[in-house]
Design a protein around this motif. Structure first.
Motif, PDB file in Angstrom:
ATOM      1  N   LEU A 308       0.872  -1.167   0.000  1.00  0.00           N
ATOM      2  CA  LEU A 308       0.000   0.000   0.000  1.00  0.00           C
ATOM      3  C   LEU A 308       0.910   1.217   0.000  1.00  0.00           C
ATOM      4  N   LEU A 309       0.720   2.085  -0.985  1.00  0.00           N
ATOM      5  CA  LEU A 309       1.543   3.281  -1.133  1.00  0.00           C
ATOM      6  C   LEU A 309       0.656   4.502  -0.946  1.00  0.00           C
ATOM      7  N   VAL A 310       1.116   5.470  -0.170  1.00  0.00           N
ATOM      8  CA  VAL A 310       0.317   6.664   0.102  1.00  0.00           C
ATOM      9  C   VAL A 310       1.106   7.914  -0.279  1.00  0.00           C
ATOM     10  N   LYS A 311       0.387   8.882  -0.830  1.00  0.00           N
ATOM     11  CA  LYS A 311       1.032  10.128  -1.254  1.00  0.00           C
ATOM     12  C   LYS A 311       1.453  10.964  -0.052  1.00  0.00           C
ATOM     13  N   ASP A 312       0.693  10.895   1.024  1.00  0.00           N
ATOM     14  CA  ASP A 312       0.968  11.667   2.234  1.00  0.00           C
ATOM     15  C   ASP A 312       2.322  11.269   2.828  1.00  0.00           C
ATOM     16  N   ASN A 313       3.151  12.263   3.116  1.00  0.00           N
ATOM     17  CA  ASN A 313       4.463  11.973   3.691  1.00  0.00           C
ATOM     18  C   ASN A 313       4.611  12.608   5.068  1.00  0.00           C
ATOM     19  N   SER A 314       3.473  12.846   5.731  1.00  0.00           N
ATOM     20  CA  SER A 314       3.492  13.494   7.046  1.00  0.00           C
ATOM     21  C   SER A 314       3.436  12.493   8.191  1.00  0.00           C
ATOM     22  N   GLY A 315       3.598  11.209   7.872  1.00  0.00           N
ATOM     23  CA  GLY A 315       3.513  10.177   8.905  1.00  0.00           C
ATOM     24  C   GLY A 315       2.101   9.713   9.175  1.00  0.00           C
ATOM     25  N   LEU A 316       1.225   9.846   8.177  1.00  0.00           N
ATOM     26  CA  LEU A 316      -0.181   9.480   8.350  1.00  0.00           C
ATOM     27  C   LEU A 316      -0.343   8.015   8.763  1.00  0.00           C
ATOM     28  N   LEU A 317       0.410   7.126   8.128  1.00  0.00           N
ATOM     29  CA  LEU A 317       0.324   5.700   8.469  1.00  0.00           C
ATOM     30  C   LEU A 317       0.634   5.476   9.948  1.00  0.00           C
ATOM     31  N   LYS A 318       1.700   6.090  10.398  1.00  0.00           N
ATOM     32  CA  LYS A 318       2.104   5.890  11.799  1.00  0.00           C
ATOM     33  C   LYS A 318       1.104   6.525  12.760  1.00  0.00           C
ATOM     34  N   LYS A 319       0.626   7.720  12.421  1.00  0.00           N
ATOM     35  CA  LYS A 319      -0.360   8.387  13.290  1.00  0.00           C
ATOM     36  C   LYS A 319      -1.621   7.541  13.419  1.00  0.00           C
ATOM     37  N   CYS A 320      -2.024   6.934  12.312  1.00  0.00           N
ATOM     38  CA  CYS A 320      -3.263   6.152  12.297  1.00  0.00           C
ATOM     39  C   CYS A 320      -3.123   4.847  13.073  1.00  0.00           C
ATOM     40  N   TYR A 321      -1.986   4.184  12.930  1.00  0.00           N
ATOM     41  CA  TYR A 321      -1.876   2.811  13.447  1.00  0.00           C
ATOM     42  C   TYR A 321      -0.976   2.655  14.667  1.00  0.00           C
ATOM     43  N   SER A 322      -0.215   3.685  15.009  1.00  0.00           N
ATOM     44  CA  SER A 322       0.741   3.555  16.103  1.00  0.00           C
ATOM     45  C   SER A 322       0.059   3.224  17.435  1.00  0.00           C
ATOM     46  N   ALA A 323       0.671   2.283  18.168  1.00  0.00           N
ATOM     47  CA  ALA A 323       0.221   1.946  19.523  1.00  0.00           C
ATOM     48  C   ALA A 323       1.340   2.179  20.534  1.00  0.00           C
ATOM     49  N   LYS A 324       2.537   2.534  20.031  1.00  0.00           N
ATOM     50  CA  LYS A 324       3.692   2.887  20.875  1.00  0.00           C
ATOM     51  C   LYS A 324       4.014   1.799  21.893  1.00  0.00           C
ATOM     52  N   ALA A 325       4.084   0.570  21.409  1.00  0.00           N
ATOM     53  CA  ALA A 325       4.397  -0.554  22.311  1.00  0.00           C
ATOM     54  C   ALA A 325       5.786  -0.361  22.917  1.00  0.00           C
ATOM     55  N   ALA A 326       5.837  -0.226  24.223  1.00  0.00           N
ATOM     56  CA  ALA A 326       7.088   0.115  24.902  1.00  0.00           C
ATOM     57  C   ALA A 326       8.136  -0.991  24.836  1.00  0.00           C
ATOM     58  N   TYR A 327       7.694  -2.233  24.668  1.00  0.00           N
ATOM     59  CA  TYR A 327       8.659  -3.334  24.631  1.00  0.00           C
ATOM     60  C   TYR A 327       9.308  -3.501  23.258  1.00  0.00           C
ATOM     61  N   LEU A 328       8.800  -2.796  22.243  1.00  0.00           N
ATOM     62  CA  LEU A 328       9.372  -2.870  20.899  1.00  0.00           C
ATOM     63  C   LEU A 328       9.950  -1.541  20.423  1.00  0.00           C
ATOM     64  N   PHE A 329       9.203  -0.475  20.659  1.00  0.00           N
ATOM     65  CA  PHE A 329       9.532   0.803  20.028  1.00  0.00           C
ATOM     66  C   PHE A 329      10.052   1.815  21.057  1.00  0.00           C
ATOM     67  N   GLN A 330      11.033   1.386  21.830  1.00  0.00           N
ATOM     68  CA  GLN A 330      11.650   2.289  22.811  1.00  0.00           C
ATOM     69  C   GLN A 330      12.302   3.461  22.073  1.00  0.00           C
ATOM     70  N   GLN A 331      12.167   4.643  22.626  1.00  0.00           N
ATOM     71  CA  GLN A 331      12.693   5.835  21.976  1.00  0.00           C
ATOM     72  C   GLN A 331      14.137   6.155  22.394  1.00  0.00           C
ATOM     73  N   ASP A 332      14.683   5.408  23.355  1.00  0.00           N
ATOM     74  CA  ASP A 332      16.049   5.679  23.819  1.00  0.00           C
ATOM     75  C   ASP A 332      17.046   4.626  23.326  1.00  0.00           C
ATOM     76  N   LYS A 333      16.761   4.039  22.161  1.00  0.00           N
ATOM     77  CA  LYS A 333      17.687   3.051  21.585  1.00  0.00           C
ATOM     78  C   LYS A 333      18.964   3.734  21.103  1.00  0.00           C
TER      79      LYS A 333
END
Length: 485
Positions: A308-333
């Motif tokens: 699936l390809l989207v023209k929007d490059n503002s992070g729409l996919l991530k904003k829509c689907y993000s759940a910010k799972a702390a055990y996977l997507f740590q921000q201090d890597k």
């Protein structure tokens, strides 16, 4: 000698055994040597029975068996004790023998066919490595590959920038796109759910893929809120009919107006973008907000390979689907976490499907992929011209792409008057021919009715292994199988 060494090792383990709940924890539980030997012998069977026979037209497309018979042949029962390696290898042979050979040059049944050797090797690699594509730390190569492939696909669509993600199929791509459109219109749905939403409607072609209706149901939009737009004789949406349905919706649906999102499902046809000669078939696709494109179809990237390809490059996919799972997507890597792209997917575990397309693209180059598209469409054109020459064959309409729809009218019906009885009898012809070809194993060709038209054959050209001779065989075989009808 080897047996004696193994026995000595086992005795040593027992002497030094560490037990927990009666389980010996020393050393691995798996017999690696035996496993490696099994893989080696199984790969030899795959090479001999699948890959080396892929383009052999003397082989059967399928070895037809009724379900109850096949259950007995395959011995599907799972038991308390494992089977011997020889029994397992025989099961491997049986599975190959009784499966449909989609790589056979005369498998015309679906919108996928043939075998690409580079894509196949890519699948072997990913199956052996068993990665999951969500974070850079566990899947560094495959995340970079996906990024490179998506960037190139976006270029072919004609967008200056964009985003995208590979997912399990065109149907899922359509659901992704529909949900993205809704989120863009009403971001609060992510937290508040459907209760706070106005009634939403979906406008789609009456010739659309059935997944659009499924998506409306799955997302809670409701199938009654799908407005199907009439199409012309070639199955293309009529703009005036779209405007009529928009006006109807404005009367029926309360709430504010909103400019619709333009979503394009090019799962089958998207590969025409690769061809300089045929990309005109998708003229204007760059105006779409999102595009679904399945390289596993026309380009043979191997099921499944869908983007699936989207023209929007503002992070729409991530904003829509993000759940910010702390055990996977740590921000201090310790690395750039922007490469942890899994949070823009509805999946957690995700296959590295882009790798199949990437390795094949690297091997063939864009010109090699273009040649596949051009040849497939040329073979379809050849088949159309042959159909026009032969008595008893009748096109439904002139095709634009690589799928050719036609009727075969057997000798007994050729002098019959056009009317309800004629069409009723013709409706029964394709299923009989299909049964005969499958039981014979000579080829596989799909059929279907559609919008008042009785059963017709839908022939699809994809595989690079297909030749002019296969087109001739297809028509000859239909005539042969139906000579008594």
């Amino acid at each position: 000698m080897e047996v004696d060494i193994c026995k000595q090792e086992m005795l040593q383990k027992k002497k030094n055994a560490v037990l927990v709940d009666g389980v010996i924890l020393n050393g691995p539980i798996m017999d690696s040597k035996a496993g490696e030997k099994f893989v080696e012998e199984a790969c030899k069977i795959i090479m001999e029975e699948v890959i080396q026979k892929a383009d052999d037209v003397t082989e059967k497309v399928c070895e037809w068996q009724a379900p109850e018979t096949l259950k007995q042949i395959l011995d599907l029962e799972m038991r308390d004790t494992g089977e011997s390696h020889q029994k397992l290898l025989q099961l491997c042979r049986d599975v190959i023998q009784y499966s449909v050979k989609t790589s056979h040059p005369r498998f015309f049944n679906q919108l996928y066919a043939g075998i690409d050797y580079y894509s196949l090797v890519a699948r072997f690699i990913t199956e052996a490595l068993n990665p999951s594509v969500y974070t850079y730390e566990v899947s560094p190569v495959f995340l970079l590959v996906e990024e490179a492939v998506i960037k190139k696909m976006i270029e072919f669509i004609g967008w200056e920038e964009g985003d995208g993600i590979f997912n399990p199929g065109g149907s899922v791509s359509n659901m992704y796109a529909m949900n993205l459109a809704r989120y863009k219109f009403c971001p609060e749905i992510k937290e508040k759910g459907l209760s706070g939403l106005p009634r939403l409607v979906l406008f789609t072609s009456e010739e659309c893929h059935y997944s659009m209706k499924k998506a409306a149901s799955f997302l809670g939009i409701g199938t009654e809120n799908v407005y199907f737009i009439k199409t012309d004789e070639r199955g293309k949406m009529i703009p005036e009919e779209l405007e009529k349905q928009v006006q109807r919706a404005r009367k029926e649906v309360r709430g504010g107006e909103h400019e619709g999102e333009r979503r394009r499902s090019a799962s089958w046809g998207g590969s025409a973008l690769i061809s300089r000669k045929h990309c005109r078939l998708l003229h204007g696709i760059h105006r779409a907000d999102s595009v679904a494109w399945n390289p596993h179809k026309m380009l043979l990237a191997g099921i499944q390979c869908c983007a699936l390809l989207v023209k929007d490059n503002s992070g729409l996919l991530k904003k829509c689907y993000s759940a910010k799972a702390a055990y996977l997507f740590q921000q201090d890597k310790f690395y750039d976490v922007s490469y942890d792209t899994g949070d823009k997917s509805i999946q957690c575990s995700r296959r590295p499907d882009a790798f199949k397309f990437w390795l094949m693209w690297k091997a063939l180059g864009t010109t090699g992929l273009e040649e596949r598209v051009n040849r497939a469409l040329a073979l379809a054109r050849y088949l159309v011209e042959e159909i026009k020459k032969r008595e008893g064959f009748q096109l439904l309409l002139e095709p634009e792409y690589a799928n050719v729809c036609f009727w075969y009218i057997p000798p007994s019906l050729r002098r019959m008057e056009d009317g309800p009885e004629f069409w009723q009898k013709l409706h029964q012809v394709a299923p009989i021919i299909k049964e005969r070809m499958m039981k014979k194993g000579s080829m596989m060709l799909g059929y279907q009715p559609h919008q008042g038209k009785v059963n017709f054959f839908r022939q699809v050209v994809i595989s690079p292994h297909v030749s002019r001779e296969d087109m001739d065989f297809l028509l000859d075989e239909i005539e042969l199988l139906a000579k008594d009808l």
